[in-house]
Scaffold this motif. Structure first.
Motif, mmCIF file in Angstrom:
data_model
loop_
_atom_site.group_PDB
_atom_site.id
_atom_site.type_symbol
_atom_site.label_atom_id
_atom_site.label_comp_id
_atom_site.label_asym_id
_atom_site.label_seq_id
_atom_site.Cartn_x
_atom_site.Cartn_y
_atom_site.Cartn_z
ATOM 1 N N GLY A 90 27.388 34.211 42.699
ATOM 2 C CA GLY A 90 26.256 34.083 43.618
ATOM 3 C C GLY A 90 26.629 34.344 45.067
ATOM 4 O O GLY A 90 25.985 35.176 45.749
ATOM 5 N N PRO A 91 27.654 33.657 45.589
ATOM 6 C CA PRO A 91 28.054 33.921 46.975
ATOM 7 C C PRO A 91 28.425 35.383 47.233
ATOM 8 O O PRO A 91 28.142 35.924 48.307
ATOM 9 C CB PRO A 91 29.266 32.997 47.156
ATOM 10 N N LYS A 92 29.039 36.037 46.243
ATOM 11 C CA LYS A 92 29.379 37.455 46.415
ATOM 12 C C LYS A 92 28.118 38.309 46.492
ATOM 13 O O LYS A 92 28.039 39.261 47.278
ATOM 14 C CB LYS A 92 30.277 37.937 45.269
ATOM 15 N N GLN A 93 27.130 37.973 45.646
ATOM 16 C CA GLN A 93 25.872 38.726 45.687
ATOM 17 C C GLN A 93 25.146 38.531 47.010
ATOM 18 O O GLN A 93 24.363 39.384 47.428
ATOM 19 C CB GLN A 93 24.970 38.295 44.519
ATOM 20 N N ARG B 102 16.560 27.662 45.261
ATOM 21 C CA ARG B 102 16.152 26.837 44.123
ATOM 22 C C ARG B 102 17.019 27.241 42.933
ATOM 23 O O ARG B 102 16.709 28.177 42.213
ATOM 24 C CB ARG B 102 14.664 27.040 43.816
ATOM 25 N N GLY B 103 18.126 26.533 42.742
ATOM 26 C CA GLY B 103 19.053 26.857 41.669
ATOM 27 C C GLY B 103 18.586 26.276 40.351
ATOM 28 O O GLY B 103 18.034 25.179 40.314
ATOM 29 N N VAL B 104 18.806 27.011 39.269
ATOM 30 C CA VAL B 104 18.349 26.583 37.943
ATOM 31 C C VAL B 104 19.546 26.468 37.002
ATOM 32 O O VAL B 104 20.359 27.389 36.890
ATOM 33 C CB VAL B 104 17.315 27.564 37.350
ATOM 34 N N ALA C 63 27.388 26.494 44.194
ATOM 35 C CA ALA C 63 28.068 27.415 45.106
ATOM 36 C C ALA C 63 27.088 28.209 45.956
ATOM 37 O O ALA C 63 27.447 28.720 47.024
ATOM 38 C CB ALA C 63 28.969 28.365 44.311
ATOM 39 N N ASN C 64 25.842 28.317 45.507
ATOM 40 C CA ASN C 64 24.806 28.972 46.314
ATOM 41 C C ASN C 64 24.211 28.017 47.344
ATOM 42 O O ASN C 64 23.362 28.417 48.137
ATOM 43 C CB ASN C 64 23.686 29.504 45.412
ATOM 44 N N GLU C 65 24.639 26.757 47.292
ATOM 45 C CA GLU C 65 24.172 25.705 48.192
ATOM 46 C C GLU C 65 22.640 25.653 48.253
ATOM 47 O O GLU C 65 22.031 25.819 49.304
ATOM 48 C CB GLU C 65 24.788 25.877 49.579
ATOM 49 N N ASP D 259 36.493 26.858 45.618
ATOM 50 C CA ASP D 259 37.439 25.752 45.567
ATOM 51 C C ASP D 259 36.721 24.406 45.620
ATOM 52 O O ASP D 259 37.046 23.482 44.858
ATOM 53 C CB ASP D 259 38.438 25.847 46.722
ATOM 54 N N LYS D 260 35.753 24.295 46.501
ATOM 55 C CA LYS D 260 35.056 23.019 46.680
ATOM 56 C C LYS D 260 34.254 22.636 45.452
ATOM 57 O O LYS D 260 34.333 21.496 44.971
ATOM 58 C CB LYS D 260 34.140 23.080 47.904
ATOM 59 N N TYR D 261 33.491 23.576 44.904
ATOM 60 C CA TYR D 261 32.586 23.217 43.817
ATOM 61 C C TYR D 261 33.274 23.181 42.461
ATOM 62 O O TYR D 261 32.864 22.418 41.586
ATOM 63 C CB TYR D 261 31.368 24.131 43.828
#
Length: 300
Positions: A112-115, A90-92, A162-164, A128-130
């Motif tokens: 986020g993806p790194k975390q 649930r992204g804010v 990016a966290n999808e 790259d995509k986002y």
């Protein structure tokens, strides 16, 4: 601004089921019923806008769905999973961009993806995509202070995407932008949603913005100023095509109908609240929901 995402894929959009949800606050003067029990079902991939006057509980509802606060009664389920706290699913997106000033655009989006300890190759792919999805490929190595307000908000949206997430929660994200930038961001968000179909709850004070973006508009009313707990007054279906003309007769009919619901008193205000205790909550709710006055979107 057109957006081309290509093969970007999200997590499956999630349905949201809210049942008997209410929120009370305890103050020195007693208990305040900030939000009366409410039910709301949101389909997977649906874009919901929530409108209402300051203090009616719009931001409270969003914070409860985000898991930032605990409900007094009731439940929230995202695809049958009960909300018990915050989750990357649930992204804010807030009105305040909240970017890390010491990181570049790419590094902010990668945070986020790194975390989540994703592989370096996957982190790069998502960035790259986002970054491309929000049209900032040429600014990937810039720092936030080198970007305009609208560009910084695009970075904050890309960082969430990016966290999808299955659900995106947006608390007046365009409220601090100038009118022209705001219109461009509205168009870009609309294009993004068509492509990725994430479930969206979008809080706004602008009725025009709600009609422009939403599949349905949830009209909330009440609040401490009215001595009535915040509650859903009506849910309006926006039966307009994807490409919307703010000058069309039907668009303006919907806008006027929602405006009447927001600005006129209900005949039955049966949700009583203690007026003295509510004064302490009103200031906090107003700060959360009305830090910036809405910017009128020009008709074109």
């Amino acid at each position: 601004m057109a957006v081309h995402i290509g093969e970007v894929r999200q997590n499956t959009p999630a349905a949201i089921d809210i049942k008997g949800l209410s929120k009370e606050y305890t103050t020195a003067r007693g208990t305040v019923k900030a939000m009366a029990p409410m039910d709301l079902s949101i389909k997977a991939g649906e874009f919901i806008c929530v409108v209402g006057t300051s203090g009616c509980g719009k931001s409270t509802l969003l914070r409860l769905v985000a898991g930032f606060e605990k409900a007094t009664t009731g439940s929230i389920a995202v695809d049958t999973e009960e909300v018990l706290g915050p989750s990357p699913s649930r992204g804010v997106v807030f009105q305040d961009y909240g970017l890390f000033p010491w990181l570049t655009v790419r590094e902010n989006v990668a945070w986020g993806p790194k975390q989540a300890h994703l592989k370096t190759s996957l982190v790069k792919e998502r960035c790259d995509k986002y970054i491309g999805a929000v049209g900032l490929e040429l600014f990937a190595d810039r720092y936030p202070h080198e970007l305009s307000g609208g560009m910084q908000q695009r970075v904050s949206i890309a960082r969430v995407l990016a966290n999808e997430p299955s659900v995106m929660l947006m608390d007046e994200p365009f409220g601090a932008l100038d009118a022209l930038t705001r219109r461009g961001m509205q168009e870009q968000l609309s294009h993004l949603h068509r492509d990725i179909k994430t479930t969206v709850i979008f809080i706004t004070h602008s009725i025009e913005e709600a009609v422009l973006l939403a599949d349905r508009v949830v009209v909330m009313t009440g609040g401490a100023a009215k001595n009535v707990p915040g509650h859903i007054r009506e849910i309006v279906t926006i039966d307009l095509p994807e490409n919307r003309d703010v000058n069309s007769e039907h668009f303006n009919d919907l806008e006027r109908s929602i405006s009447r619901l927001v600005n006129t008193e209900e005949e039955d205000s049966s949700h009583g609240v203690d007026a003295d205790a509510s004064a302490e909550v009103q200031a906090g709710e107003t700060n959360a929901e009305d830090e910036h006055k809405p910017v009128a979107v020009p008709r074109v």
